[in-house]
Each structure stands twice: as C-alpha cells, then as structure tokens.
Design an enzyme around this catalytic site. Structure first.
Site, PDB file in Angstrom:
ATOM      1  N   LYS A 153       0.840  -1.207   0.000  1.00 38.37           N
ATOM      2  CA  LYS A 153       0.000   0.000   0.000  1.00 38.37           C
ATOM      3  C   LYS A 153       0.873   1.255   0.000  1.00 38.37           C
ATOM      4  O   LYS A 153       0.377   2.374   0.024  1.00 38.37           O
ATOM      5  CB  LYS A 153      -0.897   0.035   1.240  1.00 38.37           C
ATOM      6  N   LYS A 180       2.719   2.094   2.523  1.00 35.30           N
ATOM      7  CA  LYS A 180       2.682   2.615   3.902  1.00 35.30           C
ATOM      8  C   LYS A 180       3.681   1.837   4.758  1.00 35.30           C
ATOM      9  O   LYS A 180       3.851   0.636   4.576  1.00 35.30           O
ATOM     10  CB  LYS A 180       1.286   2.402   4.521  1.00 35.30           C
TER      11      LYS A 180
HETATM   12  N1  C2G Z   1     -10.498   6.574  10.058  1.00 38.22           N
HETATM   13  C1  C2G Z   1     -11.519   7.412  10.518  1.00 38.22           C
HETATM   14  N2  C2G Z   1     -11.218   8.624  11.008  1.00 38.22           N
HETATM   15  C2  C2G Z   1      -9.925   9.054  11.069  1.00 38.22           C
HETATM   16  C3  C2G Z   1      -8.885   8.210  10.617  1.00 38.22           C
HETATM   17  C4  C2G Z   1      -9.197   6.964  10.111  1.00 38.22           C
HETATM   18  O1  C2G Z   1     -12.706   7.035  10.470  1.00 38.22           O
HETATM   19  N3  C2G Z   1      -9.661  10.297  11.570  1.00 38.22           N
HETATM   20  C5  C2G Z   1     -10.859   5.266   9.504  1.00 38.22           C
HETATM   21  C6  C2G Z   1     -10.476   5.109   8.035  1.00 38.22           C
HETATM   22  O2  C2G Z   1     -11.461   5.698   7.198  1.00 38.22           O
HETATM   23  C7  C2G Z   1     -10.414   3.595   7.888  1.00 38.22           C
HETATM   24  C8  C2G Z   1      -9.983   3.119   9.291  1.00 38.22           C
HETATM   25  O3  C2G Z   1     -10.156   4.247  10.174  1.00 38.22           O
HETATM   26  O4  C2G Z   1     -11.704   3.062   7.589  1.00 38.22           O
HETATM   27  C9  C2G Z   1      -8.550   2.665   9.347  1.00 38.22           C
HETATM   28  O5  C2G Z   1      -7.751   3.712   8.817  1.00 38.22           O
HETATM   29  P1  C2G Z   1      -6.290   3.323   8.258  1.00 38.22           P
HETATM   30  O6  C2G Z   1      -5.587   2.511   9.268  1.00 38.22           O
HETATM   31  O7  C2G Z   1      -5.649   4.544   7.706  1.00 38.22           O
HETATM   32  O8  C2G Z   1      -6.706   2.321   7.068  1.00 38.22           O
HETATM   33  P2  C2G Z   1      -6.040   2.260   5.609  1.00 38.22           P
HETATM   34  O9  C2G Z   1      -4.561   2.289   5.729  1.00 38.22           O
HETATM   35  O10 C2G Z   1      -6.746   3.269   4.813  1.00 38.22           O
HETATM   36  O11 C2G Z   1      -6.379   0.750   5.134  1.00 38.22           O
HETATM   37  O12 C2G Z   1      -8.254  -2.623   2.429  1.00 38.22           O
HETATM   38  C10 C2G Z   1      -8.497  -1.392   3.067  1.00 38.22           C
HETATM   39  C11 C2G Z   1      -7.228  -0.805   3.626  1.00 38.22           C
HETATM   40  O13 C2G Z   1      -6.531  -1.779   4.405  1.00 38.22           O
HETATM   41  C12 C2G Z   1      -7.551   0.412   4.476  1.00 38.22           C
END
Ligand code: C2G
Length: 131
Positions: A44, A46
């Site tokens: 990803k 990341k």
């Molecule tokens: N999130 C949120 N509010 C925030 C930060 C994050 O609601 N202020 C939510 C994101 O929208 C996501 C979840 O928390 O649904 C996890 O965020 P991340 O760990 O950044 O997930 P990501 O790296 O986007 O991975 O297959 C899908 C991916 O694995 C998603």
C-alpha cells in the site's frame, strides 16, 4: 447474528479509529477487524510505526472488536465476507465508492471520518516535537 467487517492499518491507534469501530459495532452483533500486515502495508506504500503483532494486540483489547484477522492482500475481502458470513462491510468515507463491488455479497457502508486526527498528523507532530 449480524456480522460487520472492516479493514485497515490502525497505526498509532487513535480516537478516529475508536469512533469508527464503535459505530461499526453498533450496526450489528459482531465486529471483525482485518488488520493490514506489515508486508501488505508495503504494497500500500505505507510503513506503520507500530508492528503488525502490536497493532493486532491493541485492537483485540478494544471492547468494540470481537475478532481480529490479518489483511494480507486487496483481494481477500470477497472470501472473508463469504467465509465469515459477513452481513455488513464498513469503512471510513475516505474510501467511499471504492468497495461498492462488494454490494453483490453484503451491505456496504462508508461512515464519516473523524475530523482533526490522523496517523499522518500524529507522526508529523511527534517528528516536530523531536525538533
Ligand atoms: N479513520 C476514521 N477517522 C480518522 C482516521 C481513520 O474514520 N480520523 C478510519 C479510516 O477511514 C479507515 C480506518 O479508520 O476506515 C482505518 O484507517 P487506516 O488505518 O488509515 O486504514 P487504511 O490504511 O486506509 O487501510 O483494504 C483497506 C485498507 O486496508 C484500508
């Protein structure tokens, strides 16, 4: 039994994550969280500050979470939904529309992100504090 599932890295676990998980859990009776492995995060583009095992341990301690599984690739969602009998797939709305193809298998919901907090911002603040 209504089963909800979500996917994410959940690095530097914060209140935005908590509020998403709380709202998703309220949609059903069981919430499954698929946590991105360190290897999948590399795909990803990341690099999590907190390793996969610790991120899973933290999520298992969250009362809104009933089961933690690994997220190893983009494609596992369909088989996860079938294998775990998932009724609702949910994500924050920064992903709005990206997983609508799953509507053939289950309900798909995108919930508003919590404003004012993100893992990226936290990393910047820590780096700035170090000077
Ligand atoms: N999130 C949120 N509010 C925030 C930060 C994050 O609601 N202020 C939510 C994101 O929208 C996501 C979840 O928390 O649904 C996890 O965020 P991340 O760990 O950044 O997930 P990501 O790296 O986007 O991975 O297959 C899908 C991916 O694995 C998603």
């Amino acid at each position: 039994m209504t089963t909800v599932i979500t996917y994410g890295t959940f690095d530097l676990f914060h209140v935005g994550h908590v509020r998403l998980l709380e709202r998703l859990r309220a949609l059903g009776d069981r919430l499954i969280v698929a946590v991105s492995t360190d290897e999948f995060n590399a795909l990803k583009g990341k690099k999590a500050a907190v390793g996969f095992a610790d991120r899973c341990e933290i999520l298992r301690a969250v009362r809104h979470v009933d089961l933690v599984i690994p997220e190893c690739n983009w494609g596992q969602k369909r088989s996860d939904i079938v294998n775990y009998g998932v009724d609702i797939f949910g994500m924050g709305d920064d992903w709005a529309g990206r997983f609508d193809d799953l509507r053939s298998l289950c309900e798909v919901v995108y919930l508003p992100r919590t404003r004012g907090i993100s893992t990226t911002d936290l990393k910047r603040e820590v780096a700035a504090a170090r000077g």
